[in-house]
Design a protein around this motif. Structure first.
Motif, PDB file in Angstrom:
ATOM      1  N   MET A   1       0.850  -1.158   0.000  1.00 25.38           N
ATOM      2  CA  MET A   1       0.000   0.000   0.000  1.00 25.38           C
ATOM      3  C   MET A   1       0.902   1.227   0.000  1.00 25.38           C
ATOM      4  SD  MET A   1      -2.833  -1.240   2.783  1.00 25.38           S
ATOM      5  CE  MET A   1      -1.625  -1.739   3.989  1.00 25.38           C
ATOM      6  N   ILE A   2       0.552   2.193  -0.786  1.00 30.49           N
ATOM      7  CA  ILE A   2       1.354   3.415  -0.860  1.00 30.49           C
ATOM      8  C   ILE A   2       0.454   4.593  -0.505  1.00 30.49           C
ATOM      9  CG2 ILE A   2       2.772   4.909  -2.299  1.00 30.49           C
ATOM     10  CD1 ILE A   2       3.383   2.458  -4.025  1.00 30.49           C
ATOM     11  N   TYR A   3       0.892   5.338   0.482  1.00 26.38           N
ATOM     12  CA  TYR A   3       0.159   6.521   0.921  1.00 26.38           C
ATOM     13  C   TYR A   3       0.950   7.751   0.526  1.00 26.38           C
ATOM     14  CZ  TYR A   3      -2.641   3.332   3.655  1.00 26.38           C
ATOM     15  OH  TYR A   3      -3.473   2.322   4.044  1.00 26.38           O
ATOM     16  N   TYR A   4       0.257   8.756  -0.014  1.00 22.97           N
ATOM     17  CA  TYR A   4       0.890   9.985  -0.481  1.00 22.97           C
ATOM     18  C   TYR A   4       0.448  11.161   0.374  1.00 22.97           C
ATOM     19  CZ  TYR A   4       2.041   7.364  -4.675  1.00 22.97           C
ATOM     20  OH  TYR A   4       2.543   6.431  -5.551  1.00 22.97           O
ATOM     21  N   GLN A   5       1.404  12.048   0.655  1.00 23.30           N
ATOM     22  CA  GLN A   5       1.118  13.296   1.351  1.00 23.30           C
ATOM     23  C   GLN A   5       0.942  14.388   0.298  1.00 23.30           C
ATOM     24  OE1 GLN A   5       0.816  14.036   4.577  1.00 23.30           O
ATOM     25  NE2 GLN A   5       1.163  11.930   5.251  1.00 23.30           N
ATOM     26  N   PRO A   6       0.199  15.447   0.620  1.00 17.46           N
ATOM     27  CA  PRO A   6       0.027  16.534  -0.350  1.00 17.46           C
ATOM     28  C   PRO A   6       1.344  17.167  -0.799  1.00 17.46           C
ATOM     29  CG  PRO A   6      -1.522  16.775   1.458  1.00 17.46           C
ATOM     30  CD  PRO A   6      -0.584  15.656   1.825  1.00 17.46           C
ATOM     31  N   LEU A  11       4.686   6.947   1.541  1.00 18.98           N
ATOM     32  CA  LEU A  11       5.037   5.907   2.491  1.00 18.98           C
ATOM     33  C   LEU A  11       4.507   4.591   1.952  1.00 18.98           C
ATOM     34  CD1 LEU A  11       6.196   5.320   5.336  1.00 18.98           C
ATOM     35  CD2 LEU A  11       3.905   5.646   6.218  1.00 18.98           C
ATOM     36  N   SER A  12       5.407   3.644   1.713  1.00 17.99           N
ATOM     37  CA  SER A  12       5.029   2.323   1.214  1.00 17.99           C
ATOM     38  C   SER A  12       4.928   1.367   2.392  1.00 17.99           C
ATOM     39  CB  SER A  12       6.074   1.794   0.237  1.00 17.99           C
ATOM     40  OG  SER A  12       6.201   2.665  -0.847  1.00 17.99           O
ATOM     41  N   ILE A  13       3.763   0.774   2.580  1.00 23.20           N
ATOM     42  CA  ILE A  13       3.537  -0.146   3.689  1.00 23.20           C
ATOM     43  C   ILE A  13       3.232  -1.524   3.115  1.00 23.20           C
ATOM     44  CG2 ILE A  13       2.107  -0.650   5.698  1.00 23.20           C
ATOM     45  CD1 ILE A  13       1.581   2.348   5.910  1.00 23.20           C
ATOM     46  N   PRO A  14       3.991  -2.543   3.541  1.00 28.11           N
ATOM     47  CA  PRO A  14       3.729  -3.900   3.055  1.00 28.11           C
ATOM     48  C   PRO A  14       2.326  -4.359   3.463  1.00 28.11           C
ATOM     49  CG  PRO A  14       5.821  -3.808   4.227  1.00 28.11           C
ATOM     50  CD  PRO A  14       5.130  -2.499   4.442  1.00 28.11           C
ATOM     51  N   ASP A  15       1.646  -5.030   2.575  1.00 28.02           N
ATOM     52  CA  ASP A  15       0.292  -5.516   2.845  1.00 28.02           C
ATOM     53  C   ASP A  15       0.363  -6.933   3.438  1.00 28.02           C
ATOM     54  OD1 ASP A  15      -2.440  -5.688   2.935  1.00 28.02           O
ATOM     55  OD2 ASP A  15      -2.693  -6.084   0.810  1.00 28.02           O
ATOM     56  N   HIS A  16       0.793  -6.991   4.697  1.00 27.48           N
ATOM     57  CA  HIS A  16       0.931  -8.254   5.407  1.00 27.48           C
ATOM     58  C   HIS A  16       0.093  -8.211   6.669  1.00 27.48           C
ATOM     59  CE1 HIS A  16       4.384  -9.511   2.973  1.00 27.48           C
ATOM     60  NE2 HIS A  16       4.780  -8.258   3.058  1.00 27.48           N
ATOM     61  N   THR A  23      10.640  -3.294  10.951  1.00 34.22           N
ATOM     62  CA  THR A  23       9.943  -2.698   9.804  1.00 34.22           C
ATOM     63  C   THR A  23       8.913  -1.691  10.270  1.00 34.22           C
ATOM     64  OG1 THR A  23      10.256  -4.743   8.542  1.00 34.22           O
ATOM     65  CG2 THR A  23       8.560  -3.209   7.749  1.00 34.22           C
ATOM     66  N   LEU A  24       8.156  -2.058  11.290  1.00 37.12           N
ATOM     67  CA  LEU A  24       7.133  -1.154  11.822  1.00 37.12           C
ATOM     68  C   LEU A  24       7.770   0.115  12.379  1.00 37.12           C
ATOM     69  CD1 LEU A  24       4.223  -0.521  12.476  1.00 37.12           C
ATOM     70  CD2 LEU A  24       4.492  -1.828  14.597  1.00 37.12           C
ATOM     71  N   ARG A  25       8.845  -0.033  13.132  1.00 39.29           N
ATOM     72  CA  ARG A  25       9.521   1.146  13.690  1.00 39.29           C
ATOM     73  C   ARG A  25      10.064   2.046  12.577  1.00 39.29           C
ATOM     74  NH1 ARG A  25      10.676   1.531  19.127  1.00 39.29           N
ATOM     75  NH2 ARG A  25      10.142  -0.310  20.326  1.00 39.29           N
ATOM     76  N   ALA A  26      10.605   1.458  11.527  1.00 42.33           N
ATOM     77  CA  ALA A  26      11.113   2.245  10.404  1.00 42.33           C
ATOM     78  C   ALA A  26       9.987   3.006   9.712  1.00 42.33           C
ATOM     79  CB  ALA A  26      11.833   1.343   9.410  1.00 42.33           C
ATOM     80  N   LEU A  27       8.831   2.359   9.552  1.00 35.43           N
ATOM     81  CA  LEU A  27       7.686   3.031   8.933  1.00 35.43           C
ATOM     82  C   LEU A  27       7.185   4.176   9.802  1.00 35.43           C
ATOM     83  CD1 LEU A  27       5.761  -0.091   7.630  1.00 35.43           C
ATOM     84  CD2 LEU A  27       6.889   1.655   6.243  1.00 35.43           C
TER      85      LEU A  27
END
Length: 44
Positions: A1-6, A11-16, A23-27
């Protein structure tokens, strides 16, 4: 999943079902949050 800011950041989040702790801390860091801020948002 990729979330975009204006402002163009993304931010790319693995769909798991589960993410590794590192990984969570890095995100969370990449989203410019602290772990405490993330937990507050999660509990709302």
């Amino acid at each position: 999943m990729i979330y975009y800011q204006p402002d163009g950041r993304h931010l790319s989040i693995p769909d798991h079902r589960e993410l590794d702790r590192g990984t969570l801390r890095a995100l969370i860091r990449k989203a410019s949050l602290t772990v405490e801020d993330f937990l507050k948002l999660l509990n709302n």
